[in-house]
Design a protein around this motif. Structure first.
Motif, PDB file in Angstrom:
ATOM      1  N   THR A 125      -2.269   2.197 -13.144  1.00  0.00           N
ATOM      2  CA  THR A 125      -3.248   3.353 -13.111  1.00  0.00           C
ATOM      3  C   THR A 125      -3.938   4.646 -14.344  1.00  0.00           C
ATOM      4  O   THR A 125      -3.335   4.065 -15.494  1.00  0.00           O
ATOM      5  CB  THR A 125      -1.938   3.897 -11.861  1.00  0.00           C
TER       6      THR A 125
ATOM      7  N   ALA B 185      -4.561  -2.718  -8.403  1.00  0.00           N
ATOM      8  CA  ALA B 185      -3.395  -4.004  -7.474  1.00  0.00           C
ATOM      9  C   ALA B 185      -3.717  -4.799  -7.829  1.00  0.00           C
ATOM     10  O   ALA B 185      -4.911  -5.254  -7.692  1.00  0.00           O
ATOM     11  CB  ALA B 185      -3.083  -3.432  -6.246  1.00  0.00           C
TER      12      ALA B 185
ATOM     13  N   ARG C 171       4.385  -3.413  -4.776  1.00  0.00           N
ATOM     14  CA  ARG C 171       3.611  -3.964  -4.368  1.00  0.00           C
ATOM     15  C   ARG C 171       4.651  -5.529  -3.166  1.00  0.00           C
ATOM     16  O   ARG C 171       5.285  -5.510  -3.923  1.00  0.00           O
ATOM     17  CB  ARG C 171       3.358  -5.070  -5.452  1.00  0.00           C
TER      18      ARG C 171
ATOM     19  N   ILE D 230      -5.213   3.781  -8.029  1.00  0.00           N
ATOM     20  CA  ILE D 230      -3.824   2.872  -8.726  1.00  0.00           C
ATOM     21  C   ILE D 230      -4.941   1.736  -7.793  1.00  0.00           C
ATOM     22  O   ILE D 230      -5.071   0.508  -7.646  1.00  0.00           O
ATOM     23  CB  ILE D 230      -3.108   2.346  -7.103  1.00  0.00           C
TER      24      ILE D 230
ATOM     25  N   VAL E 174       5.163   3.625  -6.047  1.00  0.00           N
ATOM     26  CA  VAL E 174       4.091   2.344  -5.278  1.00  0.00           C
ATOM     27  C   VAL E 174       4.287   0.724  -5.368  1.00  0.00           C
ATOM     28  O   VAL E 174       5.270   0.461  -6.824  1.00  0.00           O
ATOM     29  CB  VAL E 174       3.451   2.734  -5.453  1.00  0.00           C
TER      30      VAL E 174
ATOM     31  N   TYR F 106      -4.228   7.570  -4.218  1.00  0.00           N
ATOM     32  CA  TYR F 106      -2.765   8.456  -3.938  1.00  0.00           C
ATOM     33  C   TYR F 106      -2.924   8.406  -2.494  1.00  0.00           C
ATOM     34  O   TYR F 106      -1.931   8.175  -2.465  1.00  0.00           O
ATOM     35  CB  TYR F 106      -2.780   8.760  -4.778  1.00  0.00           C
TER      36      TYR F 106
ATOM     37  N   LEU G 118       0.429  -2.966   0.525  1.00  0.00           N
ATOM     38  CA  LEU G 118       0.359  -2.191  -0.899  1.00  0.00           C
ATOM     39  C   LEU G 118       1.809  -1.325  -0.788  1.00  0.00           C
ATOM     40  O   LEU G 118       0.928  -0.776   0.714  1.00  0.00           O
ATOM     41  CB  LEU G 118      -0.487  -1.750  -1.755  1.00  0.00           C
TER      42      LEU G 118
ATOM     43  N   HIS H  36       1.286 -10.033  -9.650  1.00  0.00           N
ATOM     44  CA  HIS H  36       1.222  -8.749  -8.974  1.00  0.00           C
ATOM     45  C   HIS H  36       1.054  -7.888 -10.345  1.00  0.00           C
ATOM     46  O   HIS H  36       2.381  -7.497 -10.251  1.00  0.00           O
ATOM     47  CB  HIS H  36       1.939  -9.267  -7.937  1.00  0.00           C
ATOM     48  N   GLN H  37       0.413  -7.374 -10.819  1.00  0.00           N
ATOM     49  CA  GLN H  37       0.567  -6.102 -11.393  1.00  0.00           C
ATOM     50  C   GLN H  37      -0.060  -5.386 -10.508  1.00  0.00           C
ATOM     51  O   GLN H  37      -0.866  -4.766 -10.267  1.00  0.00           O
ATOM     52  CB  GLN H  37      -0.421  -6.353 -12.902  1.00  0.00           C
ATOM     53  N   LEU H  38       0.999  -3.478 -11.068  1.00  0.00           N
ATOM     54  CA  LEU H  38       0.016  -2.838 -10.581  1.00  0.00           C
ATOM     55  C   LEU H  38       0.022  -1.700 -12.044  1.00  0.00           C
ATOM     56  O   LEU H  38       0.859  -1.099 -12.627  1.00  0.00           O
ATOM     57  CB  LEU H  38       1.174  -1.915  -9.655  1.00  0.00           C
TER      58      LEU H  38
ATOM     59  N   ARG I  51      -4.256  -8.939  -8.046  1.00  0.00           N
ATOM     60  CA  ARG I  51      -4.118 -10.148  -6.930  1.00  0.00           C
ATOM     61  C   ARG I  51      -4.829 -11.286  -7.406  1.00  0.00           C
ATOM     62  O   ARG I  51      -5.402 -11.384  -6.865  1.00  0.00           O
ATOM     63  CB  ARG I  51      -3.741  -9.718  -5.476  1.00  0.00           C
TER      64      ARG I  51
END
Length: 545
Positions: free
Chosen positions: A457, A464, A424, A462, A422, A475, A429, A453-455, A466
């Protein structure tokens, strides 16, 4: 008597009707329609219920499988109930222990959360602190005096135990020794380090090993490698965690100057020692210290060197790198046999989470640049209208060969979970099948060009980030919900829904205060907000479901 005329119809029993009967009238006349329609509706409802149940089962199974993966969150509550809130300033001294525990790398062991000091308070003694993870209340505190007089606390951290049932953990306690009074004004501070093992229940020191002042440290699952310099000679001493000596090697440094430094990295059964800024070095066996590969270096170019589990080394590509610091350093692979594999100008992408999906494969990429020409094996590739910005993401096998590539995918951050990569990008995404490279789904997600920009879970969604906004994506690529951070005067709060445009009155959280979402090792979701001048740091730790 009034005269009345009677008129007879052909069918006196039939009442007058509208020419176009209503739908309900038709259904009444044909009851089988009603039965059939009800059957169809019931079937659709049943199908939807079964489908929803199947998806929930899939999500639950994924979350359970990822529960033990470091930095995977506990189930996220979309209401974001607050567990812990506070703020601090760097001017006030050391960072509060709950910050380093929940926003840093607090390590769970023996029903407590152990964390170290940040080294910002100017104290001489370093500390390890244990908190009750359910209440954030202190359980114990252990202090460590420096082995060298005059050294100041430089921060402490711990390794997560490999065994979940462990009752103790190993930590690095670090100090820094200021230059002597007769040293040059730009003299460097000297690192002073101790390796300690403490009991999780009460903080008792079970073992302490003080390293020589200025020593370098590398750690592996089997123990430690300590490096000491004497002019142009480097001595490496490898030991088991219990102090038993494994081996000792003395190496001649290729070149020594005022900027020379040594880095030591241990992965699996190999040790990598590199000499900067050139990054020449040696790949050694962790068993006996024998030389496996010699690295030639890259001429002092700004770069990076990373040891892989299979013994290959990612190094800066000297044909493409520059002598200026940059975030995207072109790299290549040096295989265990010394063979070099160019990466076509790609840099190594950082993957924040991996549950084993990548299986030691490397995610590399080239950032967007309209003037660039994509290459493979050094040969230019035909122009691709779908990737006219020049960006590309590639997944490479451990030997450096390309498994797949996705033109036009400019990766800013990535996680690899449940068979998906996955990613970014600046405007979306995207989920890519890790095995085939097929793009499973894309979700538009425009960025602001400046935010982190973090991801994250929890295995079900997920997250995301911003700017001030946090989006939850399934998912399967469905946008489920959004929240945003808003300035509420004395503190920041999380509100449901997308971030307003323009930003909330009182603070431009997206472009002024820095908003950072993060996961702790204990599974808590946390939020950090730093004001524009960096003086005040606010933190919020959330409850979970």
């Amino acid at each position: 008597m009034r005269h009345v005329d009677l008129v007879e119809t052909d069918d006196p029993s039939t009442p007058a009707q509208d020419e176009d009967p209503s739908f309900l009238d038709r259904v009444r006349r044909r009851p089988r329609w009603l039965v059939a329609g009800a059957t169809v509706v019931a079937g659709l409802v049943a199908y939807q219920l079964v489908s929803d149940h199947r998806l929930r089962v899939q999500d639950d199974a994924r979350a359970a499988a990822l529960a033990d993966v470091p930095l995977v969150l506990d189930p996220v509550d979309p209401a974001f109930p607050v567990f812990l809130r506070g703020s601090y300033s760097w001017r006030d001294g050391d960072v509060p222990p709950e910050v380093s525990a929940y926003l840093g790398m607090g390590v769970p062991v023996a029903d407590v959360l152990v964390t170290g000091t940040s080294g910002s308070g100017g104290a001489t003694e370093a500390r390890l602190v244990a908190l009750d993870p359910a209440t954030a209340e202190p359980v114990w505190e252990t202090t460590f005096a420096p082995p060298v007089e005059g050294a100041l606390d430089g921060g402490s951290w711990c390794w997560p135990p490999e065994d979940e049932a462990a009752t103790s953990l190993r930590c690095v306690v670090h100090w820094q020794l200021p230059p002597s009074a007769d040293a040059p004004a730009d003299g460097l501070w000297t690192d002073v380090t101790a390796i300690v093992e403490v009991a999780g229940a009460d903080g008792r020191v079970l073992r302490r090993t003080d390293l020589p002042a200025g020593a370098m440290l590398g750690t592996g699952p089997w123990g430690t490698v300590v490096g000491t310099r004497d002019g142009a000679r480097l001595t490496l001493a490898a030991s088991e965690w219990d102090g038993t000596t494994r081996w000792t090697r003395t190496l001649d440094l290729p070149e020594v100057g005022p900027d020379t430094y040594v880095s030591i990295m241990a992965v699996e059964d190999r040790v990598l020692a590199t000499v900067g800024p050139d990054d020449a070095g040696w790949l050694l066996s962790a068993d006996d210290g024998a030389t496996l590969t010699t690295l030639e270096g890259h001429g002092g170019l700004w770069g990076q060197t990373t040891l892989r589990p299979d013994g290959s080394v990612v190094v800066t590509d000297p044909e493409r790198a520059t002598d200026e610091p940059t975030g995207d350093v072109p790299v290549m692979l040096v295989r265990p046999d010394g063979t070099e594999v160019p990466f076509d100008g790609d840099h190594l992408e950082w993957v924040g989470l991996d549950d084993g999906t990548l299986e030691d494969a490397l995610l590399t990429g080239t950032a967007a640049s309209p003037s660039s020409t994509r290459t493979r094996g050094g040969e230019p590739l035909p122009a691709d209208p779908a990737a006219d910005d020049g960006s590309v993401a590639r997944l490479r096998e451990p030997d450096g060969s390309v498994r797949w590539e996705v033109p036009g995918l400019d990766v800013l951050a990535a996680i690899a979970l449940d068979g998906l990569v996955v990613a970014r990008t600046p405007d979306e995404l995207a989920a890519v099948d890790a095995r085939t490279g097929r793009v499973r789904w894309r979700v538009p997600m425009p960025g602001d060009g400046v935010s982190v920009h973090q991801l994250l879970t929890d295995g079900r969604v997920i997250l995301a980030a911003r700017g001030a906004q946090l989006d939850a994506i399934s998912y399967r690529g469905e946008r489920l919900w959004s929240v945003h951070v808003q300035d509420a005067g004395e503190e920041h709060v999380v509100r449901p829904g997308p971030a307003p445009t323009p930003a909330p009155t009182g603070a431009d959280v997206a472009f002024g205060d820095e908003v950072t979402w993060m996961a702790s090792l204990s599974g808590r979701l946390a939020l950090g907000v730093s004001d524009q001048d960096g003086e005040r740091q606010e933190y919020v730790v959330f409850e979970h479901r």
